[in-house]
Design a protein around this motif. Structure first.
Motif, PDB file in Angstrom:
ATOM      1  N   TRP A 100     -64.555 -28.079  80.055  1.00 35.24           N
ATOM      2  CA  TRP A 100     -63.150 -27.824  79.806  1.00 35.24           C
ATOM      3  C   TRP A 100     -63.042 -27.100  78.470  1.00 35.24           C
ATOM      4  O   TRP A 100     -63.990 -27.086  77.682  1.00 35.24           O
ATOM      5  CB  TRP A 100     -62.322 -29.120  79.787  1.00 35.24           C
ATOM      6  N   ALA A 101     -61.898 -26.481  78.227  1.00 36.44           N
ATOM      7  CA  ALA A 101     -61.759 -25.691  77.008  1.00 36.44           C
ATOM      8  C   ALA A 101     -60.297 -25.535  76.640  1.00 36.44           C
ATOM      9  O   ALA A 101     -59.405 -25.685  77.477  1.00 36.44           O
ATOM     10  CB  ALA A 101     -62.382 -24.305  77.192  1.00 36.44           C
ATOM     11  N   THR A 102     -60.064 -25.231  75.374  1.00 33.12           N
ATOM     12  CA  THR A 102     -58.749 -24.803  74.918  1.00 33.12           C
ATOM     13  C   THR A 102     -58.722 -23.275  74.916  1.00 33.12           C
ATOM     14  O   THR A 102     -59.645 -22.632  74.401  1.00 33.12           O
ATOM     15  CB  THR A 102     -58.458 -25.331  73.504  1.00 33.12           C
ATOM     16  N   VAL A 113     -54.387  -9.135  73.278  1.00 36.09           N
ATOM     17  CA  VAL A 113     -55.146  -8.418  72.254  1.00 36.09           C
ATOM     18  C   VAL A 113     -56.101  -9.329  71.484  1.00 36.09           C
ATOM     19  O   VAL A 113     -57.000  -8.841  70.790  1.00 36.09           O
ATOM     20  CB  VAL A 113     -54.211  -7.689  71.275  1.00 36.09           C
ATOM     21  N   VAL A 114     -55.913 -10.639  71.579  1.00 41.74           N
ATOM     22  CA  VAL A 114     -56.817 -11.614  70.962  1.00 41.74           C
ATOM     23  C   VAL A 114     -57.041 -12.726  71.966  1.00 41.74           C
ATOM     24  O   VAL A 114     -56.093 -13.185  72.616  1.00 41.74           O
ATOM     25  CB  VAL A 114     -56.235 -12.191  69.655  1.00 41.74           C
ATOM     26  N   GLY A 115     -58.273 -13.143  72.123  1.00 43.76           N
ATOM     27  CA  GLY A 115     -58.592 -14.259  72.989  1.00 43.76           C
ATOM     28  C   GLY A 115     -59.567 -15.200  72.317  1.00 43.76           C
ATOM     29  O   GLY A 115     -60.557 -14.754  71.716  1.00 43.76           O
ATOM     30  N   MET A 116     -59.302 -16.493  72.389  1.00 42.44           N
ATOM     31  CA  MET A 116     -60.177 -17.525  71.823  1.00 42.44           C
ATOM     32  C   MET A 116     -60.340 -18.620  72.870  1.00 42.44           C
ATOM     33  O   MET A 116     -59.350 -19.160  73.360  1.00 42.44           O
ATOM     34  CB  MET A 116     -59.557 -18.092  70.553  1.00 42.44           C
ATOM     35  N   ILE A 117     -61.571 -18.936  73.227  1.00 41.04           N
ATOM     36  CA  ILE A 117     -61.870 -19.954  74.235  1.00 41.04           C
ATOM     37  C   ILE A 117     -62.876 -20.912  73.626  1.00 41.04           C
ATOM     38  O   ILE A 117     -64.005 -20.530  73.324  1.00 41.04           O
ATOM     39  CB  ILE A 117     -62.425 -19.325  75.523  1.00 41.04           C
TER      40      ILE A 117
END
Length: 271
Positions: A100-102, A113-117
């Motif tokens: 699982w992830a945020t 334009v920005v992605g954080m996983i």
């Protein structure tokens, strides 16, 4: 092209705050679980993460919009909106499965334009920003990632969601057309399959039903890794209700297979 360095740093802070909550609540015996109207589960960790991230954004980016799975909000074709999925893979989270992830994305004028996983129990965090490439950090350190070079569908490694979701929301025949054409298929599911495409570990990931917060971060990650992202009709959008990510080389043939499968199903129904 504007730099998003400061936004990416903020996204990392938001992910740190989320990880501190999710890791503390994972496996907790007093984890509170409710059902949303669509019958999907939501835990107290989901709401706590979204509330914490929203509070930080209110301090750091008060003029930006926020849209999240648990507290609502919408994106638009103009302006900046942070799109949040506090825990993608809630069913895994509440059952003790560590996948699982945020998911945190910044959408500007309708485009991610920005992605954080961040998947703390996997020990992995992926991120990307427009024009700056895609990256991962794991036990081996931090490195730039890119999609695979597989160019033949018969050699492709595919990940999909379960057949029932395709039957209900898209087309069973389209699912079978795509899976039968590929070398191998698995159901890694949720965020992870798109991250694996970005890393080059698999070649295609397809989902018959998604929400915007499920794939906004994945879109920028995959495209910055050199791949291609669209809905199942080929529109390069994260908010159209379905998702197809690939190494780019296989995208058109995957779309054709899905279309052919839907066409055969429609003809069968009307014959």
């Amino acid at each position: 092209m504007p730099s998003h360095t400061a936004d990416l740093r903020l996204a990392a802070r938001l992910a740190d705050a989320a990880d501190s909550i999710t890791t503390a609540r994972f496996g907790a015996l007093d984890l509170a679980v409710e059902r949303k109207p669509d019958r999907t589960p939501v835990t107290d960790a989901d709401t706590a993460v979204e509330d914490a991230v929203r509070a930080l954004l209110a301090e750091e980016r008060p003029d930006d919009g926020v849209a999240g799975e648990e507290r609502g909000g919408t994106t638009s074709a103009q302006g900046r909106t942070w799109v949040l999925d506090p825990i993608d893979g809630t069913k895994n989270f509440l059952r003790g499965v560590p996948v699982w992830a945020t998911l945190i994305a910044l959408v500007s004028d309708g485009t991610p334009v920005v992605g954080m996983i961040s998947a703390p129990l996997l020990g992995r965090r992926w991120w990307a920003s427009e024009g700056e490439g895609a990256w991962v950090r794991d036990a081996a350190g931090e490195r730039r990632i890119s999609v695979s070079g597989v160019s033949a569908i018969e050699d492709a490694y595919l990940s999909t969601t379960h057949l029932g979701s395709w039957t209900e929301h898209h087309s069973r025949e389209a699912y079978l057309a795509l899976t039968d054409a590929c070398w191998e298929n698995r159901a890694f599911g949720d965020f992870w399959q798109h991250c694996l495409v970005a890393e080059g570990a698999i070649d295609i990931a397809a989902e018959a039903i998604v929400n915007p917060w499920d794939v906004a971060a994945a879109q920028v990650l995959v495209t910055e890794a050199g791949g291609r992202f669209s809905d199942l009709n080929g529109e390069p959008r994260y908010d159209q209700g379905s998702a197809l990510s690939s190494n780019g080389l296989l995208h058109s043939v995957a779309l054709r297979l899905l279309s052919d499968g839907r066409t055969r199903a429609a003809k069968a129904r009307h014959s």
